[in-house]
Design an enzyme around this catalytic site. Sequence first.
Site, PDB file in Angstrom:
ATOM      1  N   LYS A 271     -34.666 -30.400 -11.878  1.00 23.62           N
ATOM      2  CA  LYS A 271     -34.785 -30.853 -13.379  1.00 23.62           C
ATOM      3  C   LYS A 271     -36.132 -31.329 -13.563  1.00 23.62           C
ATOM      4  CE  LYS A 271     -34.175 -35.809 -15.170  1.00 23.62           C
ATOM      5  NZ  LYS A 271     -33.325 -37.381 -14.844  1.00 23.62           N
TER       6      LYS A 271
ATOM      7  N   LYS B  13     -32.406 -28.014 -15.588  1.00 28.08           N
ATOM      8  CA  LYS B  13     -32.296 -29.485 -17.026  1.00 28.08           C
ATOM      9  C   LYS B  13     -33.942 -29.454 -17.505  1.00 28.08           C
ATOM     10  CE  LYS B  13     -32.172 -34.258 -17.892  1.00 28.08           C
ATOM     11  NZ  LYS B  13     -31.661 -35.252 -17.261  1.00 28.08           N
TER      12      LYS B  13
HETATM   13  C1  PBG Z   1     -31.303 -40.244 -16.014  1.00 35.90           C
HETATM   14  C2  PBG Z   1     -31.313 -39.014 -17.134  1.00 35.90           C
HETATM   15  C3  PBG Z   1     -32.398 -38.494 -17.859  1.00 35.90           C
HETATM   16  C4  PBG Z   1     -31.576 -37.879 -18.505  1.00 35.90           C
HETATM   17  C5  PBG Z   1     -30.000 -37.758 -17.831  1.00 35.90           C
HETATM   18  N1  PBG Z   1     -29.872 -38.553 -16.710  1.00 35.90           N
HETATM   19  C6  PBG Z   1     -33.412 -38.663 -18.494  1.00 35.90           C
HETATM   20  C7  PBG Z   1     -34.361 -39.041 -17.494  1.00 35.90           C
HETATM   21  O1  PBG Z   1     -34.978 -38.507 -16.177  1.00 35.90           O
HETATM   22  O2  PBG Z   1     -35.770 -39.692 -18.487  1.00 35.90           O
HETATM   23  C8  PBG Z   1     -32.161 -36.742 -20.070  1.00 35.90           C
HETATM   24  C9  PBG Z   1     -31.344 -36.442 -20.913  1.00 35.90           C
HETATM   25  C10 PBG Z   1     -31.473 -36.093 -22.170  1.00 35.90           C
HETATM   26  O3  PBG Z   1     -32.428 -35.998 -22.814  1.00 35.90           O
HETATM   27  O4  PBG Z   1     -30.330 -35.741 -22.862  1.00 35.90           O
HETATM   28  N2  PBG Z   1     -32.545 -40.247 -15.103  1.00 35.90           N
END
Ligand code: PBG
Length: 327
Positions: free
Chosen positions: A194, A247
Amino acid sequence: MEMSNRPRRLRSSAVLRKMVRETRVSKDQLVYPIFIKEGSGIYTEIPSMPGQYHVSPDRIDEVVGRSIEQGVSRFILFGLPAEKDECGSSGFDDGGVVQEGIRAVKRANPDAYVITDVCMCEYTSHGHCGILSGQTVDNDLTLEYLDKIALSHARAGCDMVAPSDMMDGRVESMRSALDSSGFADVPVMSYAVKYASSFYGPFRSAVDSTPAFGDRKTYQMDYHNSREAMREAALDVDQGADILIVKPALAYMDIIRDVKSSFDLPVAAYCVSGEYSMVKAAAAAGFIDEYGVMCESAVCLFRAGADILITYFAPELAQAIDRGDIG
Ligand code: PBG
Protein backbone atom coordinates in the site's frame (compact mmCIF):
# COMPACT_ATOMS: atom_id res chain seq x y z
CA MET A 1 -0.48 -9.62 -51.35
CA GLU A 2 0.81 -12.90 -49.96
CA MET A 3 1.05 -12.77 -46.19
CA SER A 4 0.95 -15.76 -43.87
CA ASN A 5 0.32 -13.83 -40.66
CA ARG A 6 -2.70 -11.60 -40.51
CA PRO A 7 -3.60 -10.84 -36.86
CA ARG A 8 -6.72 -9.00 -38.05
CA ARG A 9 -8.27 -12.36 -38.98
CA LEU A 10 -8.98 -13.09 -35.31
CA ARG A 11 -10.50 -9.64 -34.81
CA SER A 12 -12.96 -9.84 -37.65
CA SER A 13 -16.16 -10.43 -35.65
CA ALA A 14 -17.45 -10.05 -32.11
CA VAL A 15 -18.10 -13.78 -31.79
CA LEU A 16 -14.51 -14.56 -32.73
CA ARG A 17 -13.00 -11.81 -30.59
CA LYS A 18 -14.87 -13.15 -27.58
CA MET A 19 -13.60 -16.66 -28.29
CA VAL A 20 -9.95 -15.64 -28.30
CA ARG A 21 -10.00 -13.23 -25.36
CA GLU A 22 -6.97 -13.74 -23.13
CA THR A 23 -8.47 -12.21 -20.02
CA ARG A 24 -11.74 -13.40 -18.54
CA VAL A 25 -13.64 -11.43 -15.97
CA SER A 26 -16.37 -12.66 -13.67
CA LYS A 27 -18.66 -11.07 -11.11
CA ASP A 28 -17.21 -13.45 -8.52
CA GLN A 29 -13.99 -11.45 -8.66
CA LEU A 30 -15.56 -8.13 -7.70
CA VAL A 31 -15.64 -6.63 -4.21
CA TYR A 32 -17.80 -3.61 -3.44
CA PRO A 33 -16.81 -1.14 -0.66
CA ILE A 34 -19.56 0.19 1.61
CA PHE A 35 -19.30 3.19 3.94
CA ILE A 36 -21.32 2.62 7.08
CA LYS A 37 -22.18 5.67 9.12
CA GLU A 38 -23.27 5.54 12.71
CA GLY A 39 -26.85 6.67 13.21
CA SER A 40 -30.15 5.77 11.64
CA GLY A 41 -32.06 6.55 8.48
CA ILE A 42 -28.90 7.67 6.69
CA TYR A 43 -28.51 7.19 2.94
CA THR A 44 -26.56 10.20 1.71
CA GLU A 45 -24.40 10.64 -1.35
CA ILE A 46 -20.72 11.24 -0.57
CA PRO A 47 -19.82 14.61 -2.13
CA SER A 48 -16.26 13.57 -3.10
CA MET A 49 -17.46 10.27 -4.59
CA PRO A 50 -20.57 10.76 -6.73
CA GLY A 51 -22.70 7.61 -6.83
CA GLN A 52 -21.36 6.27 -3.49
CA TYR A 53 -23.28 6.61 -0.25
CA HIS A 54 -22.96 6.86 3.49
CA VAL A 55 -25.47 4.41 4.90
CA SER A 56 -26.49 3.65 8.44
CA PRO A 57 -26.79 0.02 9.55
CA ASP A 58 -30.60 0.16 9.40
CA ARG A 59 -30.53 1.03 5.68
CA ILE A 60 -27.65 -1.17 4.63
CA ASP A 61 -30.06 -3.76 3.23
CA GLU A 62 -30.85 -1.32 0.40
CA VAL A 63 -27.25 -1.21 -0.81
CA VAL A 64 -26.62 -4.89 -0.20
CA GLY A 65 -29.90 -5.95 -1.81
CA ARG A 66 -29.30 -3.94 -4.99
CA SER A 67 -25.70 -5.08 -5.27
CA ILE A 68 -26.55 -8.76 -4.82
CA GLU A 69 -29.35 -8.45 -7.38
CA GLN A 70 -26.72 -7.25 -9.83
CA GLY A 71 -24.51 -10.19 -8.96
CA VAL A 72 -21.99 -8.66 -6.56
CA SER A 73 -22.13 -10.41 -3.20
CA ARG A 74 -18.70 -9.62 -1.73
CA PHE A 75 -18.38 -6.44 0.28
CA ILE A 76 -15.65 -4.61 2.15
CA LEU A 77 -16.93 -2.47 5.01
CA PHE A 78 -15.60 0.86 6.25
CA GLY A 79 -16.95 2.64 9.31
CA LEU A 80 -17.66 6.23 10.25
CA PRO A 81 -18.15 6.36 14.01
CA ALA A 82 -19.98 9.18 15.78
CA GLU A 83 -17.07 9.60 18.21
CA LYS A 84 -13.34 9.48 17.62
CA ASP A 85 -10.62 9.47 20.27
CA GLU A 86 -6.85 9.17 20.64
CA CYS A 87 -6.82 5.37 20.63
CA GLY A 88 -9.71 4.77 18.25
CA SER A 89 -11.79 2.95 20.84
CA SER A 90 -14.94 2.95 18.70
CA GLY A 91 -13.01 0.70 16.30
CA PHE A 92 -12.94 -2.23 18.71
CA ASP A 93 -16.27 -1.65 20.42
CA ASP A 94 -18.48 -4.72 19.94
CA GLY A 95 -21.39 -2.31 19.48
CA GLY A 96 -19.40 -0.10 17.06
CA VAL A 97 -20.60 1.01 13.66
CA VAL A 98 -18.79 -1.64 11.60
CA GLN A 99 -19.75 -4.38 14.04
CA GLU A 100 -23.41 -3.27 13.73
CA GLY A 101 -22.90 -3.05 9.98
CA ILE A 102 -21.60 -6.63 9.75
CA ARG A 103 -24.66 -7.91 11.57
CA ALA A 104 -26.95 -5.77 9.40
CA VAL A 105 -25.41 -7.05 6.15
CA LYS A 106 -25.75 -10.65 7.32
CA ARG A 107 -29.36 -10.02 8.33
CA ALA A 108 -30.08 -8.43 4.95
CA ASN A 109 -28.64 -11.43 3.15
CA PRO A 110 -26.87 -14.36 4.78
CA ASP A 111 -25.14 -15.09 1.47
CA ALA A 112 -23.33 -11.76 1.50
CA TYR A 113 -19.60 -12.25 1.99
CA VAL A 114 -18.35 -9.66 4.45
CA ILE A 115 -14.77 -8.42 4.51
CA THR A 116 -13.80 -5.67 6.94
CA ASP A 117 -11.11 -3.04 6.61
CA VAL A 118 -9.03 -3.17 9.78
CA CYS A 119 -7.35 0.13 10.50
CA MET A 120 -7.38 2.88 13.10
CA CYS A 121 -7.55 6.02 10.96
CA GLU A 122 -11.34 6.09 10.73
CA TYR A 123 -11.59 5.96 14.53
CA THR A 124 -8.72 8.10 15.81
CA SER A 125 -9.19 11.81 16.52
CA HIS A 126 -5.79 12.54 14.94
CA GLY A 127 -6.54 10.51 11.79
CA HIS A 128 -3.38 8.40 11.87
CA CYS A 129 -3.51 4.64 11.30
CA GLY A 130 -2.11 3.81 14.73
CA ILE A 131 -1.52 4.78 18.33
CA LEU A 132 0.67 7.83 18.75
CA SER A 133 3.66 8.17 20.94
CA GLY A 134 4.39 11.88 20.69
CA GLN A 135 4.22 12.71 17.00
CA THR A 136 5.05 9.23 15.74
CA VAL A 137 2.95 6.13 15.32
CA ASP A 138 4.06 3.45 17.77
CA ASN A 139 4.22 0.29 15.67
CA ASP A 140 4.17 -2.44 18.34
CA LEU A 141 1.58 -0.79 20.53
CA THR A 142 -0.65 -0.34 17.48
CA LEU A 143 -0.55 -4.09 16.80
CA GLU A 144 -2.42 -4.78 20.03
CA TYR A 145 -5.20 -2.40 18.99
CA LEU A 146 -5.42 -3.77 15.47
CA ASP A 147 -5.81 -7.25 16.93
CA LYS A 148 -8.65 -6.00 19.10
CA ILE A 149 -10.39 -4.50 16.05
CA ALA A 150 -9.98 -7.70 14.02
CA LEU A 151 -11.28 -9.87 16.88
CA SER A 152 -14.26 -7.65 17.41
CA HIS A 153 -15.11 -7.84 13.68
CA ALA A 154 -14.77 -11.63 13.81
CA ARG A 155 -17.06 -11.82 16.85
CA ALA A 156 -19.62 -9.73 14.95
CA GLY A 157 -19.53 -12.33 12.18
CA CYS A 158 -17.31 -11.01 9.41
CA ASP A 159 -15.96 -13.57 6.94
CA MET A 160 -12.54 -12.05 6.32
CA VAL A 161 -10.38 -9.24 7.70
CA ALA A 162 -8.26 -6.83 5.67
CA PRO A 163 -5.60 -4.93 7.63
CA SER A 164 -4.79 -1.67 5.83
CA ASP A 165 -2.59 0.14 8.34
CA MET A 166 0.88 -0.89 7.03
CA MET A 167 2.39 -1.51 10.48
CA ASP A 168 5.21 -4.05 10.58
CA GLY A 169 4.24 -7.49 11.83
CA ARG A 170 0.50 -6.95 11.87
CA VAL A 171 -0.43 -9.98 9.80
CA GLU A 172 1.43 -12.31 12.14
CA SER A 173 0.00 -10.65 15.21
CA MET A 174 -3.57 -10.67 13.86
CA ARG A 175 -3.29 -14.26 12.62
CA SER A 176 -2.27 -15.52 16.02
CA ALA A 177 -4.93 -13.42 17.79
CA LEU A 178 -7.61 -14.86 15.50
CA ASP A 179 -6.29 -18.41 15.82
CA SER A 180 -6.19 -18.35 19.58
CA SER A 181 -9.76 -17.04 19.79
CA GLY A 182 -11.38 -19.69 17.64
CA PHE A 183 -11.24 -17.79 14.33
CA ALA A 184 -8.65 -19.88 12.51
CA ASP A 185 -10.94 -20.02 9.48
CA VAL A 186 -11.15 -16.26 9.02
CA PRO A 187 -8.71 -15.39 6.22
CA VAL A 188 -6.48 -12.32 6.28
CA MET A 189 -6.51 -10.30 3.08
CA SER A 190 -3.54 -8.07 3.65
CA TYR A 191 -3.06 -4.64 2.14
CA ALA A 192 0.46 -5.93 1.65
CA VAL A 193 1.59 -3.31 -0.81
CA LYS A 194 0.00 0.00 0.00
CA TYR A 195 1.56 3.21 -1.20
CA ALA A 196 1.35 6.65 0.42
CA SER A 197 -0.91 8.02 -2.27
CA SER A 198 -2.74 11.18 -3.19
CA PHE A 199 -5.34 8.97 -4.84
CA TYR A 200 -6.93 8.34 -1.41
CA GLY A 201 -8.11 11.98 -1.15
CA PRO A 202 -11.84 11.45 -1.81
CA PHE A 203 -11.94 8.51 0.64
CA ARG A 204 -10.35 10.58 3.38
CA SER A 205 -12.93 13.29 3.00
CA ALA A 206 -15.62 10.59 2.96
CA VAL A 207 -14.52 9.14 6.31
CA ASP A 208 -12.95 12.30 7.70
CA SER A 209 -9.60 10.60 8.25
CA THR A 210 -7.13 13.15 6.90
CA PRO A 211 -4.24 13.15 9.41
CA ALA A 212 -4.43 16.16 11.73
CA PHE A 213 -0.67 16.63 11.30
CA GLY A 214 2.00 15.15 9.06
CA ASP A 215 1.24 12.43 6.55
CA ARG A 216 1.27 8.65 6.25
CA LYS A 217 4.72 8.36 4.69
CA THR A 218 6.31 6.75 7.75
CA TYR A 219 4.10 3.70 7.33
CA GLN A 220 2.71 3.64 3.78
CA MET A 221 5.18 3.05 0.95
CA ASP A 222 7.12 5.49 -1.22
CA TYR A 223 5.84 5.36 -4.79
CA HIS A 224 9.38 5.47 -6.17
CA ASN A 225 9.87 1.88 -5.05
CA SER A 226 9.02 -1.51 -6.47
CA ARG A 227 11.56 -3.86 -4.89
CA GLU A 228 10.27 -2.74 -1.52
CA ALA A 229 6.85 -3.97 -2.63
CA MET A 230 8.26 -7.46 -3.07
CA ARG A 231 9.78 -7.29 0.38
CA GLU A 232 6.48 -6.21 1.94
CA ALA A 233 4.58 -8.93 0.09
CA ALA A 234 7.12 -11.60 1.07
CA LEU A 235 6.86 -10.63 4.74
CA ASP A 236 3.07 -10.88 4.64
CA VAL A 237 3.23 -14.25 2.91
CA ASP A 238 5.58 -15.49 5.65
CA GLN A 239 3.28 -14.13 8.32
CA GLY A 240 0.30 -16.06 7.01
CA ALA A 241 -1.57 -13.68 4.70
CA ASP A 242 -4.11 -15.44 2.48
CA ILE A 243 -4.60 -12.76 -0.19
CA LEU A 244 -2.31 -9.86 -1.13
CA ILE A 245 -3.71 -6.43 -2.01
CA VAL A 246 -1.91 -3.91 -4.18
CA LYS A 247 -3.19 -0.37 -3.77
CA PRO A 248 -3.77 1.97 -5.62
CA ALA A 249 -4.30 0.07 -8.85
CA LEU A 250 -4.12 1.88 -12.18
CA ALA A 251 -0.82 3.67 -11.68
CA TYR A 252 0.63 0.51 -10.10
CA MET A 253 0.06 -2.16 -12.73
CA ASP A 254 3.76 -3.04 -12.79
CA ILE A 255 3.50 -3.85 -9.09
CA ILE A 256 0.38 -5.97 -9.61
CA ARG A 257 2.24 -7.91 -12.29
CA ASP A 258 5.37 -8.34 -10.13
CA VAL A 259 3.40 -9.51 -7.08
CA LYS A 260 1.42 -11.92 -9.24
CA SER A 261 4.50 -13.47 -10.77
CA SER A 262 6.53 -13.66 -7.56
CA PHE A 263 3.95 -15.15 -5.17
CA ASP A 264 1.38 -17.87 -5.47
CA LEU A 265 -1.35 -16.22 -3.40
CA PRO A 266 -4.38 -14.55 -5.00
CA VAL A 267 -3.75 -10.87 -5.77
CA ALA A 268 -6.37 -8.20 -5.26
CA ALA A 269 -6.12 -4.78 -6.90
CA TYR A 270 -7.83 -1.94 -5.07
CA CYS A 271 -8.97 0.72 -7.51
CA VAL A 272 -9.22 3.54 -4.99
CA SER A 273 -11.42 6.57 -4.45
CA GLY A 274 -9.29 9.02 -6.47
CA GLU A 275 -9.24 6.68 -9.44
CA TYR A 276 -13.03 6.40 -9.24
CA SER A 277 -13.74 10.09 -8.71
CA MET A 278 -11.45 11.16 -11.56
CA VAL A 279 -13.48 9.06 -13.97
CA LYS A 280 -16.72 10.43 -12.54
CA ALA A 281 -15.53 14.05 -12.77
CA ALA A 282 -14.11 13.73 -16.29
CA ALA A 283 -17.31 12.06 -17.46
CA ALA A 284 -19.47 14.73 -15.82
CA ALA A 285 -17.44 17.35 -17.68
CA GLY A 286 -18.10 15.49 -20.93
CA PHE A 287 -14.43 14.69 -21.50
CA ILE A 288 -14.59 10.90 -21.45
CA ASP A 289 -17.07 8.09 -21.87
CA GLU A 290 -17.56 6.84 -18.30
CA TYR A 291 -18.83 3.40 -19.23
CA GLY A 292 -16.04 2.76 -21.72
CA VAL A 293 -13.29 3.93 -19.38
CA MET A 294 -14.74 1.94 -16.49
CA CYS A 295 -14.85 -1.29 -18.52
CA GLU A 296 -11.41 -0.83 -20.01
CA SER A 297 -9.67 0.01 -16.73
CA ALA A 298 -11.21 -2.94 -14.92
CA VAL A 299 -10.32 -5.48 -17.59
CA CYS A 300 -6.79 -4.07 -17.86
CA LEU A 301 -6.26 -4.57 -14.11
CA PHE A 302 -7.20 -8.23 -14.49
CA ARG A 303 -4.91 -8.45 -17.53
CA ALA A 304 -2.09 -7.06 -15.38
CA GLY A 305 -2.54 -9.97 -12.99
CA ALA A 306 -5.28 -9.15 -10.50
CA ASP A 307 -7.45 -12.09 -9.44
CA ILE A 308 -9.80 -9.88 -7.46
CA LEU A 309 -10.82 -6.25 -8.00
CA ILE A 310 -12.01 -4.04 -5.18
CA THR A 311 -13.87 -1.20 -6.87
CA TYR A 312 -16.60 1.40 -6.35
CA PHE A 313 -17.79 0.49 -9.85
CA ALA A 314 -18.49 -3.14 -8.87
CA PRO A 315 -22.28 -3.11 -9.46
CA GLU A 316 -21.91 -1.25 -12.79
CA LEU A 317 -19.18 -3.67 -13.88
CA ALA A 318 -21.48 -6.57 -13.07
CA GLN A 319 -24.04 -5.06 -15.43
CA ALA A 320 -21.38 -4.68 -18.12
CA ILE A 321 -20.56 -8.37 -17.70
CA ASP A 322 -24.27 -9.26 -18.00
CA ARG A 323 -24.51 -7.25 -21.20
CA GLY A 324 -21.51 -9.10 -22.59
CA ASP A 325 -19.49 -5.90 -23.03
CA ILE A 326 -16.72 -7.37 -20.92
CA GLY A 327 -16.11 -10.81 -19.51
C1 PBG B 1 -7.61 3.00 5.75
C2 PBG B 1 -7.87 2.93 4.30
C3 PBG B 1 -7.71 3.95 3.33
C4 PBG B 1 -8.20 3.41 2.14
C5 PBG B 1 -8.59 2.11 2.40
N1 PBG B 1 -8.36 1.83 3.73
C6 PBG B 1 -7.25 5.34 3.45
C7 PBG B 1 -5.84 5.66 3.74
O1 PBG B 1 -4.99 4.79 3.88
O2 PBG B 1 -5.59 6.86 3.85
C8 PBG B 1 -8.28 4.14 0.83
C9 PBG B 1 -9.40 3.72 -0.04
C10 PBG B 1 -9.71 4.63 -1.16
O3 PBG B 1 -9.09 5.69 -1.36
O4 PBG B 1 -10.63 4.28 -1.90
N2 PBG B 1 -6.29 3.11 6.11
